[in-house]
Scaffold this motif. Structure first.
Motif, PDB file in Angstrom:
ATOM      1  N   UNK A 132       0.751  -1.304   0.190  1.00 47.75           N
ATOM      2  CA  UNK A 132       0.073  -0.035  -0.073  1.00 47.75           C
ATOM      3  C   UNK A 132       0.930   1.107   0.018  1.00 47.75           C
ATOM      4  N   UNK A 133       2.034   1.240   0.773  1.00 51.13           N
ATOM      5  CA  UNK A 133       2.896   2.598   0.692  1.00 51.13           C
ATOM      6  C   UNK A 133       3.553   2.490  -0.478  1.00 51.13           C
ATOM      7  N   UNK A 134       3.932   1.474  -1.089  1.00 53.47           N
ATOM      8  CA  UNK A 134       4.761   1.608  -2.431  1.00 53.47           C
ATOM      9  C   UNK A 134       3.804   2.324  -3.543  1.00 53.47           C
ATOM     10  N   UNK A 135       2.434   1.813  -3.356  1.00 54.17           N
ATOM     11  CA  UNK A 135       1.552   2.619  -4.295  1.00 54.17           C
ATOM     12  C   UNK A 135       1.620   4.188  -4.090  1.00 54.17           C
ATOM     13  N   UNK A 136       1.659   4.540  -2.766  1.00 54.44           N
ATOM     14  CA  UNK A 136       1.733   6.021  -2.412  1.00 54.44           C
ATOM     15  C   UNK A 136       3.120   6.419  -3.124  1.00 54.44           C
ATOM     16  N   UNK A 137       4.214   5.974  -2.785  1.00 50.20           N
ATOM     17  CA  UNK A 137       5.587   6.504  -3.280  1.00 50.20           C
ATOM     18  C   UNK A 137       5.400   6.612  -4.896  1.00 50.20           C
ATOM     19  N   UNK A 138       4.763   5.638  -5.874  1.00 53.77           N
ATOM     20  CA  UNK A 138       4.811   5.542  -6.918  1.00 53.77           C
ATOM     21  C   UNK A 138       4.119   6.584  -7.453  1.00 53.77           C
ATOM     22  N   UNK A 139       3.028   6.919  -6.930  1.00 54.63           N
ATOM     23  CA  UNK A 139       2.024   8.068  -7.290  1.00 54.63           C
ATOM     24  C   UNK A 139       2.910   9.446  -6.940  1.00 54.63           C
ATOM     25  N   UNK A 140       3.673   9.426  -6.044  1.00 53.88           N
ATOM     26  CA  UNK A 140       4.541  10.631  -5.873  1.00 53.88           C
ATOM     27  C   UNK A 140       5.502  11.003  -6.545  1.00 53.88           C
ATOM     28  N   UNK A 141       5.971   9.895  -7.323  1.00 49.71           N
ATOM     29  CA  UNK A 141       7.198   9.904  -8.127  1.00 49.71           C
ATOM     30  C   UNK A 141       6.535  10.114  -9.662  1.00 49.71           C
ATOM     31  N   UNK A 142       5.474   9.822  -9.889  1.00 49.21           N
ATOM     32  CA  UNK A 142       4.756   9.693 -11.148  1.00 49.21           C
ATOM     33  C   UNK A 142       5.025   8.437 -11.879  1.00 49.21           C
ATOM     34  N   UNK A 143       5.402   7.439 -11.166  1.00 47.34           N
ATOM     35  CA  UNK A 143       5.523   6.220 -11.924  1.00 47.34           C
ATOM     36  C   UNK A 143       4.274   5.282 -12.225  1.00 47.34           C
ATOM     37  N   UNK A 144       3.800   4.815 -13.182  1.00 50.69           N
ATOM     38  CA  UNK A 144       2.541   4.279 -13.318  1.00 50.69           C
ATOM     39  C   UNK A 144       2.607   2.973 -13.901  1.00 50.69           C
ATOM     40  N   UNK A 145       3.902   2.422 -14.243  1.00 52.33           N
ATOM     41  CA  UNK A 145       4.103   1.042 -14.867  1.00 52.33           C
ATOM     42  C   UNK A 145       3.912   0.130 -13.611  1.00 52.33           C
ATOM     43  N   UNK A 146       3.795  -1.139 -13.786  1.00 50.11           N
ATOM     44  CA  UNK A 146       3.871  -2.090 -12.876  1.00 50.11           C
ATOM     45  C   UNK A 146       4.989  -2.313 -11.971  1.00 50.11           C
ATOM     46  N   UNK A 147       4.841  -2.260 -10.618  1.00 51.90           N
ATOM     47  CA  UNK A 147       5.865  -2.894  -9.819  1.00 51.90           C
ATOM     48  C   UNK A 147       5.674  -4.174  -8.943  1.00 51.90           C
ATOM     49  N   UNK A 148       6.375  -5.073  -9.099  1.00 50.70           N
ATOM     50  CA  UNK A 148       6.060  -6.184  -8.542  1.00 50.70           C
ATOM     51  C   UNK A 148       7.069  -6.442  -7.414  1.00 50.70           C
ATOM     52  N   UNK A 149       6.220  -6.684  -6.081  1.00 52.13           N
ATOM     53  CA  UNK A 149       7.097  -7.065  -4.870  1.00 52.13           C
ATOM     54  C   UNK A 149       6.657  -8.330  -4.431  1.00 52.13           C
ATOM     55  N   UNK A 150       7.730  -9.055  -4.637  1.00 53.40           N
ATOM     56  CA  UNK A 150       7.875 -10.507  -4.317  1.00 53.40           C
ATOM     57  C   UNK A 150       8.736 -10.630  -3.250  1.00 53.40           C
ATOM     58  N   UNK A 151       8.082 -11.732  -2.476  1.00 46.60           N
ATOM     59  CA  UNK A 151       8.490 -12.049  -1.041  1.00 46.60           C
ATOM     60  C   UNK A 151       8.452 -13.632  -0.787  1.00 46.60           C
ATOM     61  N   UNK A 152       9.499 -14.165  -0.326  1.00 53.60           N
ATOM     62  CA  UNK A 152       9.404 -15.480   0.179  1.00 53.60           C
ATOM     63  C   UNK A 152      10.173 -15.545   1.468  1.00 53.60           C
TER      64      UNK A 152
END
Length: 317
Positions: A59-79
């Motif tokens: 959720x906070x990565x979405x906020x960061x992306x919006x503030x930086x004007x980045x609209x392409x897909x960000x995949x955050x993958x965690x194991x």
């Protein structure tokens, strides 16, 4: 006490945790996709902090992306685990590839790049939310040179099978995590709701580097529980929590052998309480409370009776 023993025998015969499959959680927050895979998968009332963290990060990565004007897909993958070496961990900051990777490595597969977006991939037992947000910000701002920072390593799967994998060096990741970020400091001030049981009056959220457990024990005359005041318990990190069946108390385990009892009454909130534990299973709470006592157990050899009024713990074998 005889009643407790009989009740415990019923619990372990009918409600004891069984072998389980890894827990997978996939979510989308606008242009941010998260994939979470953990061996910690027991029941809906027993949740690891690492599972909550990936939801905060998404959720906070979405906020960061919006503030930086980045609209392409960000995949955050965690194991959270690696069966062939529990101590191995690595990070991958990758551009032009928002395809899954960690999700299929144990099948001996590396999926072809989809040539779009970027990815932050993490294999580790635990993470720090703020650190990962710094990695997300760095990846967006420096995406054109991300892939030049990757170095080869070997990933083992099954018995003696192995794959060649490109990852970031630990030194590189540590340098980014130690850096300062005004943007990250700003966005972590957003409160992220993780649990709201409504009329059961329990809530969990994350804000400014802390988890907040809330229980409302006040009943307003209007019946509007949402406007009532919550009693809170704050903690920076923990291993897992256990929510009681009727959501009238939490056991918050700091590690596998120490917990805090919280039911919204300040006088009942305990200091850290130690238990014996030679099992990797988490503790469970009995379905019912007995006056001022709760029962917790994680094996069929003994259990604990905790008196939350007197703050006394008794082991029953």
């Amino acid at each position: 006490m005889k009643y407790f023993i009989l009740y415990f025998l019923f619990l372990v015969s009918s409600n004891f945790v069984k072998a389980h499959k890894p827990k997978v959680r996939i979510e989308t927050f606008r242009n941010v996709k998260t994939y979470f895979n953990s061996e910690f998968n027991f029941n809906p009332k027993t949740i690891a902090s690492e599972e909550l963290k990936i939801r905060v990060i998404g959720q906070l990565s979405r906020v960061i992306a919006e503030k930086l004007g980045y609209s392409d897909t960000i995949m955050i993958e965690r194991k959270t685990y690696y069966s062939h070496d529990p101590h191995q961990k690595f990070f991958i900051l990758e551009n032009n590839n928002s395809q899954y990777k960690l999700a299929v490595l144990d099948d001996g597969t590396v999926l072809k790049s989809n040539n779009k977006g970027l990815a932050v991939r993490i294999l580790s037992e635990n993470i720090n939310v703020v650190d990962v947000l710094k990695l997300v910000e760095y990846s967006i701002l420096n995406r054109k040179k991300l892939n030049k920072k990757l170095i080869p390593t070997t990933y083992f799967f099954e018995q003696n099978q192995q794959l060649s994998l490109l990852v970031n060096s630990e030194e590189f990741i540590q340098r980014l995590c130690k850096s300062k970020s005004k943007l990250v400091n700003e966005v972590i001030g957003n409160e992220i709701e993780l649990l709201d049981n409504g009329f059961l009056r329990t809530k969990i959220s994350w804000k400014s580097g802390k988890f907040v457990f809330g229980i409302n024990n006040k009943y307003p005359a209007s019946g509007d529980y949402y406007k009532s005041e919550l009693s809170d318990y704050e903690i920076e990190d923990f291993k897992y929590y256990v929510d009681s069946v009727y959501s009238n108390c939490f056991l918050i385990f700091h590690n596998s052998k120490e917990f805090t009892y919280f039911d919204g009454e300040n006088e009942n909130t305990s200091a850290t309480i130690k238990v014996e534990n030679d099992s990797w299973y988490p503790f469970q709470l009995s379905k019912d409370r007995f006056d001022d006592k709760v029962i917790l157990f994680n094996n069929n050899r003994y259990f604990y009776v905790y008196n939350f009024k007197k703050k006394l713990l008794k082991k029953i074998e």
